[in-house]
Structure formats: C-alpha cells, structure tokens
Write a protein that holds these residues in place. Structure first.
Motif, PDB file in Angstrom:
ATOM      1  N   LEU A 163       0.883  -1.166   0.000  1.00 41.08           N
ATOM      2  CA  LEU A 163       0.000   0.000   0.000  1.00 41.08           C
ATOM      3  C   LEU A 163       0.918   1.213   0.000  1.00 41.08           C
ATOM      4  N   HIS A 164       1.243   1.695  -1.193  1.00 38.21           N
ATOM      5  CA  HIS A 164       2.189   2.789  -1.334  1.00 38.21           C
ATOM      6  C   HIS A 164       1.449   4.117  -1.313  1.00 38.21           C
ATOM      7  N   VAL A 210      -7.764   7.138  -3.981  1.00 41.07           N
ATOM      8  CA  VAL A 210      -7.896   6.468  -5.265  1.00 41.07           C
ATOM      9  C   VAL A 210      -6.837   5.371  -5.313  1.00 41.07           C
ATOM     10  N   GLY A 211      -7.265   4.124  -5.422  1.00 41.10           N
ATOM     11  CA  GLY A 211      -6.335   3.011  -5.467  1.00 41.10           C
ATOM     12  C   GLY A 211      -6.113   2.537  -6.891  1.00 41.10           C
ATOM     13  N   VAL A 245      -3.095   5.908  -3.773  1.00 39.02           N
ATOM     14  CA  VAL A 245      -2.418   4.769  -3.162  1.00 39.02           C
ATOM     15  C   VAL A 245      -2.175   3.736  -4.265  1.00 39.02           C
ATOM     16  N   GLU A 246      -0.920   3.341  -4.440  1.00 41.31           N
ATOM     17  CA  GLU A 246      -0.622   2.219  -5.332  1.00 41.31           C
ATOM     18  C   GLU A 246      -0.822   0.926  -4.541  1.00 41.31           C
ATOM     19  N   PHE A 300       1.423   8.344  -0.768  1.00 43.46           N
ATOM     20  CA  PHE A 300       2.253   9.434  -1.261  1.00 43.46           C
ATOM     21  C   PHE A 300       2.261  10.551  -0.225  1.00 43.46           C
ATOM     22  N   SER A 301       3.390  11.227  -0.120  1.00 39.27           N
ATOM     23  CA  SER A 301       3.577  12.221   0.940  1.00 39.27           C
ATOM     24  C   SER A 301       3.105  13.615   0.494  1.00 39.27           C
ATOM     25  N   PRO A 302       2.409  14.341   1.382  1.00 36.90           N
ATOM     26  CA  PRO A 302       1.940  13.936   2.713  1.00 36.90           C
ATOM     27  C   PRO A 302       0.724  13.008   2.619  1.00 36.90           C
ATOM     28  N   ALA A 303       0.806  11.888   3.310  1.00 35.59           N
ATOM     29  CA  ALA A 303      -0.178  10.814   3.122  1.00 35.59           C
ATOM     30  C   ALA A 303      -1.589  11.216   3.507  1.00 35.59           C
ATOM     31  N   ASN A 304      -1.739  12.160   4.411  1.00 37.36           N
ATOM     32  CA  ASN A 304      -3.080  12.589   4.813  1.00 37.36           C
ATOM     33  C   ASN A 304      -3.706  13.537   3.788  1.00 37.36           C
TER      34      ASN A 304
END
Length: 450
Positions: free
Chosen positions: A173-174, A211-212, A185-186, A176-180
């Motif tokens: 579950l990758h 969005v995955g 999400v990859e 991206f910063s900042p995650a919040n």
C-alpha cells in the motif's frame, strides 16, 4: 508543447473520470467479500507513518502507532496532533472532532499491541533488510488472518512477503507524501497475494477516501518506475548546461505542479539516493543521477537542510537559485567530458516527458500496469501531472505516437516495443485492450526501456 484548448481539456478530464472508475476493476476478477477492517496498525512514526495514521483516524478507524524509538514516537504523535489542529484552525474540524480522532490513536513501543489489528502497514525507512525484520516481528504477533502491508515506494514486495509464513496476506500500500493529503495509493499485488487481501486493500483505500491503482511487483511499481527516466533526463540536462530553475520552469510551464528538481528537494535528495542504492542492476552510466549524488555528498538534502538544488528561506521555504550548485555542475560536466551548451525549454520538455512516456509503455508491455489509463491516474493523482493534459499516456496520444516514437529514437533511447508497434499501426494507448493475464504470475527477465 501543445496548447491546452478548451476542447482538449474537456476530453482530458472526461478521460480521467472514466480512468478512475476503471481503476477499481480488474479483468476476469470478482472481488470476494472483504474481511472487515476496524483496527489498523502503523509501524514507523515518521512523516509518512504519521500521515497514514491521520488518514485512517480521519475515517473513524482505530489506529495503533508503533515506533521503537521513544523520541520518534513522541514526534509522530505531535505531528498527528498538528495535522488535526491545522484542520481546526482552517474550520474543517471542530475542536471536539479533532479530540475524538486523537482519542482513537494509541501510541506504543510494544509489538504485542498489534495482536488484534485487522491491518498493519509498515512505514519505516527504505531498506530491504529493515523491512524484512519488521515483517518478521509482525508475523510473530499478528493474527494469521490480519492483512500486512508495506508502504515501500520501490522495493520487492515478493521479497518482503517471503519473510513471513503467510505471504498470501501481504501486499503493498504505497501512500504518497503527505499521506493525509495526497489522494493516491498504489496497491501492489505480490505473486502470492490472495484475492481476499486484494479486496481488503480496495475496500480500505476507498474507505479513507483515496484512489487506489493496482500495480504488479517491479522496482518502483508504476509511478516511481516512470519517475526515474523523467528525473534521469532532468539531471542529465543539468550537466549539459541547463540550470535547475530552467528545467523546473520549463516543466512547470507545461503544467506540472512542481518541477523534478524542486520535487527532489522536497522529498529529500538523501531519500532518492538511498532508494536508487537498492535498485537491482542499476545503469553503469557515470552521469546517471550524478547531480543528486553530488548534492548528497555535500549534505545538501533539500528543504530539510535548507539547501539542495536550490537554497531555501528558513521561514518561508521559498526557493532561490544557488551559484554554488551551478559551479558544482560545471565541474562535474568537465570531469565527464560533457560540453555544456544552451538548452531550449522545448528540449527539456521533450526529453523529460518522452522518457516518461516511453517507460510507461514499457511497464505496460511487462504487465506491471494493467492499462494505460491506470498510468494516467497514478501520474495525475500522485505526481502533479496536469489533469488538463489527461496524464502522460493520454498526452502521448494527443501528440501522436509516431511523433513520440520518432523523438525517442532521435534521443538514442531504447524504444519500448509497445510504443513502437502502436506508432507503426497509427494506433493509440487509449485504444489498447487491458491485459487479460494481469492476475497471472509475471514472467522472469523483464527488460527496461530507455
């Protein structure tokens, strides 16, 4: 650079809307009922771990945040509190709502507190040995049916899964910063990831408003795999005579939210250097990301140290060009026998963007990505590619694949076979069919483009 007309923008936005719907589906796959996830563990209380924790707290999950370093754990708690406090100050949350979110957070140094977690996400530093060690700890304390996820941005998820006795419950579950804040999400499906684990990943990604996009295992997955040739050309251009401000300015004029060198400074030049150190079979070219290595050797890590490819104001973080960087680059170019010259903005855009597109075609050929539109979602949602241009693969279709293929040949890169075939046919990425074998094991020996 093609002008963004109202018609092109409308087409691009329609494409992305359809692309995000398509990203929720896989060919020939019926999602099983996802096991419920209510309690989420996060390993690592750094910037990424704190952002991931805040994302789940915002969506009413219970979160257990672990860091083996007491000071690091305290900083993580402070960071999460700060995220909510800023939301209160901006009128997005009431003080009571912020307190309720913090009330669902448990901070600990005890691995056993993950015993009743439904999902645990590892968010420690990028290093295979460390990540395997973390998953060994999780294997010892988590329920056999708990989903285990790594937030690695590039590393081999199959290798991480092999450190457990239940690789079927492991995936990537990758964030991206900042995650919040970042919406992408990859979801990285490893070779042995079960359908139930994949269904859970889709469900929790949607539950936290992200969005995955599914990727297969391969160094850098979709986004960072393509980021490498894009950044490679940006940094090679520095050696050939362009300045960081010119490279970033040319790409920001195209519509990128931030140029690649400013992004490197923001993410941390040291982070990029360490990630590339983990890359299997790196290129032997001595110019490969040499400017980043030179900044790293001088302790210029970017915004965090006040200097990287730019110098930064301590109060505002405003970036300004630094003559010291120009001198370092000129000396490095001379050492490699590179004759510096005037570089046009058009060349900058072509080399960076067409390298990006060519690598996107290659990972589609390899089966790392399912469909070209998934690549567009990843780059518009995670990397600041302008939505008005529809993503890199849609943009390539707009330019015309024969034109892109011709320029790839001019620059001497290995042309991705898919791009070569589609250009010869006069076809487009949008017209290609999604891979029916996407859920099958990947073949060995995949070759990179570029």
């Amino acid at each position: 650079m093609l002008e963004i007309t109202p018609e092109r923008q409308a087409d691009a936005l329609r494409h992305l809307e359809a692309a995000e719907r398509a990203a929720r589906t896989l060919p020939g796959w019926t999602a099983p009922k996802a096991p419920p996830v209510r309690r989420v563990g996060v390993v690592g209380a750094g910037t990424m771990g704190a952002g991931i924790a805040a994302s789940f707290l915002n969506a009413d999950f219970e979160v257990v945040l672990l860091d083996v370093d007491a000071a690091g754990l305290a900083r993580g708690q402070k960071s999460i509190s700060g995220i909510f406090q800023r939301s209160v100050e901006r009128g997005r949350l009431s003080a009571d709502e912020a307190q309720a979110r913090l009330g669902r957070l448990e901070a600990t140094q005890d691995w056993a507190r993950f015993a009743d977690a439904d999902l645990v996400i590892e968010a420690v530093f990028e290093g295979m040995a460390l990540k395997k060690e973390v998953f060994g700890e999780l294997e010892a304390v988590c329920r056999p049916d708990a989903l285990l996820a790594t937030n690695t941005s590039s590393l081999d998820v199959d290798g991480i899964a092999a450190a457990t006795g239940h690789p079927e419950r492991v995936l990537g579950l990758h964030f991206f910063s900042p995650a919040n804040v970042m919406p992408l999400v990859e979801i990285v499906r490893a070779e042995k990831t079960s359908d139930a684990a994949l269904a859970s990943a889709f469900a929790v990604t949607e539950a936290i408003g992200k969005v995955g996009v599914v990727s297969r295992v391969g160094f850098g997955f979709i986004g960072n795999r393509m980021l490498q040739p894009y950044g490679r050309e940006a940094q090679r251009l520095l050696l050939e005579g362009a300045s960081p401000a010119q490279v970033d300015g040319a790409l920001e004029a195209f519509g990128m939210a931030m140029g690649p060198l400013a992004v490197a400074d923001l993410a941390g030049i040291d982070v990029g250097v360490r990630v590339r150190a983990e890359q299997p079979n790196p290129p032997s070219d001595p110019s490969f990301f040499l400017p980043a290595r030179l900044m790293f050797e001088r302790g210029r890590y970017g915004q965090k140290t006040g200097a990287g490819f730019y110098r930064y104001d301590a109060a505002t973080r405003a970036r300004t060009p630094d003559p010291e960087v120009d001198a370092v680059l000129a000396e490095a170019a001379a050492g490699l026998g590179i004759e510096r010259r005037a570089v046009t903005d058009d060349e900058i855009r072509e080399r960076c963007l067409y390298a990006l597109i060519n690598e996107g075609a290659q990972l589609l050929e390899e089966g790392i990505a399912l469909r070209a539109s998934d690549v567009d979602v990843v780059w518009t949602r995670g990397y600041g590619f302008p939505k008005a241009r529809g993503g890199p693969m849609f943009y390539a279709d707009t330019v015309g694949l024969p034109t892109v293929a011709e320029r790839v040949r001019v620059y001497g890169w290995r042309l991705a076979p898919l791009l070569e075939r589609l250009a010869a046919e006069g076809s487009s990425f949008e017209g290609t069919l999604e891979r029916s074998d996407f859920l099958n094991p990947l073949p060995p020996g995949r070759e990179r483009a570029g």
